[in-house]
Design an enzyme around this catalytic site. Structure first.
Site, PDB file in Angstrom:
ATOM      1  N   PRO A   1     -21.008  -8.536  -2.434  1.00 49.74           N
ATOM      2  CA  PRO A   1     -21.631  -9.933  -2.423  1.00 49.74           C
ATOM      3  C   PRO A   1     -20.466 -10.959  -2.518  1.00 49.74           C
ATOM      4  O   PRO A   1     -19.773 -10.956  -3.322  1.00 49.74           O
ATOM      5  CB  PRO A   1     -22.466  -9.904  -3.739  1.00 49.74           C
ATOM      6  CG  PRO A   1     -22.385  -8.446  -4.113  1.00 49.74           C
ATOM      7  CD  PRO A   1     -21.131  -7.817  -3.849  1.00 49.74           C
ATOM      8  N   GLU A   2     -20.942 -12.006  -1.725  1.00 55.16           N
ATOM      9  CA  GLU A   2     -20.014 -13.187  -1.915  1.00 55.16           C
ATOM     10  C   GLU A   2     -20.928 -14.256  -2.547  1.00 55.16           C
ATOM     11  O   GLU A   2     -22.121 -13.811  -3.110  1.00 55.16           O
ATOM     12  CB  GLU A   2     -19.551 -13.605  -0.310  1.00 55.16           C
ATOM     13  CG  GLU A   2     -18.993 -12.604   0.394  1.00 55.16           C
ATOM     14  CD  GLU A   2     -18.448 -13.090   1.733  1.00 55.16           C
ATOM     15  OE1 GLU A   2     -18.016 -14.185   1.999  1.00 55.16           O
ATOM     16  OE2 GLU A   2     -18.329 -12.061   2.432  1.00 55.16           O
TER      17      GLU A   2
END
Length: 275
Positions: A2-3
């Site tokens: 996840p960013e």
DNA sequence: ACGAGGTCCTGCGAGC
DNA sequence: TGCTCGCAGGACCTCG
């Protein structure tokens, strides 16, 4: 995995379910997600603590406890958070690393297939040091194009590597770095100190536009990532370069190029549009 | 001090 | 079908 947009989505989805809840007890399936804390200290620090806040810093979720400690969750490549009201699915149970029973009968679960993620339990002072070591939030109103250029433009490293360096600006990982550089028409391999102020202004604008748009779409799901409600994100349908190597550039039709020469991460770009 | 590259993990798809 | 290999949204560490 996840960013910024993915962690932001999870935090927004889960915050209402977690605020005010007390953790009755917690279990950990593997010690390899711990770095600066022992299993005993982590689980002891969670037991009986109430959740004061859930927020995001960089690509990390931060659970603030009434004890003054913070549980920082770095999801790495494949980590996700969920709150389960019933028995976990087989896959969730298999890959659950941390399970925290809540006082409403539900359960907070950190699931991580690859377990490259990390759990930290920080005191107030440790949190301050942790926070200060990270760069500014790209979506903060005060984070101007000038500050962006000033921070990144001193490096001789490739602009893509610098854009993903969390000491300079946080939240941008491989997907959104590829997308932002394409949108700003900048060759990912260029030294950051060769990028002009005008190009930095464009990159700053495109980065913020793309991150904001990705949050609106609840993130990008390629494989493991799910929102806090268990749904897939939708931004994968809006990607213009990431995962599209060999396909035509949306702007000029040239076949997109793939290279792993920048920081060992897959980089997709249009050699005709990006200079 | 900097930059390049390896390391931590598991799963999956491609290629033979 | 059954392998082996390479790669995957990150972060940290060690070399030279």
């Amino acid at each position: 995995m996840p960013e910024l947009p993915e962690v932001e989505t999870i935090v927004r989805d889960l915050r209402p379910a977690l605020l005010g809840r007390t953790i009755l007890r917690a279990t950990l399936s593997h010690d390899d997600v711990l770095r600066d804390v022992t299993r005993r200290r982590l689980l002891g620090g969670l037991r009986g603590a109430s959740i004061v806040d859930l927020s995001r810093r960089a690509k990390h979720a931060v659970l603030e406890l009434d004890t003054g400690r913070r549980l920082v969750i770095q999801p790495g490549m494949s980590g996700v958070l969920l709150v389960a009201g019933e028995a976990l699915s087989a896959a969730d149970a298999k890959y659950a690393v941390l399970r925290a029973a809540l006082d409403d009968g539900r359960e907070l679960v950190y699931r991580d297939v690859r377990r490259l993620g990390t759990l930290l339990l920080l005191t107030e002072a440790e949190w301050r040091a942790y926070d200060e070591a990270l760069g500014p939030e790209p979506l903060d109103a005060g984070f101007t194009a000038e500050r962006f250029a000033d921070r990144l433009g001193r490096s001789r490293q490739a602009i893509k590597k610098v854009l993903m360096d969390q000491r300079f600006v946080v939240g941008v990982g491989n997907i959104y770095a590829n997308e932002a550089l394409f949108a700003a028409r900048i060759d990912p391999s260029r030294p950051a100190n060769s990028v002009s102020p005008g190009e930095f202004a464009a990159l700053h604008g495109e980065m913020r536009r793309i991150l904001t748009s990705a949050i609106r779409s609840k993130g990008t799901t390629f494989r493991d990532y799910r929102t806090g409600t268990g749904a897939k994100g939708n931004f994968q349908f809006e990607l213009l370069v990431y995962g599209r190597e060999g396909e035509p550039c949306r702007r000029c039709g040239t076949r997109l190029t793939l290279t792993h020469l920048i920081d060992g991460r897959s980089t997709v770009f249009c050699h005709r549009c990006q200079h």
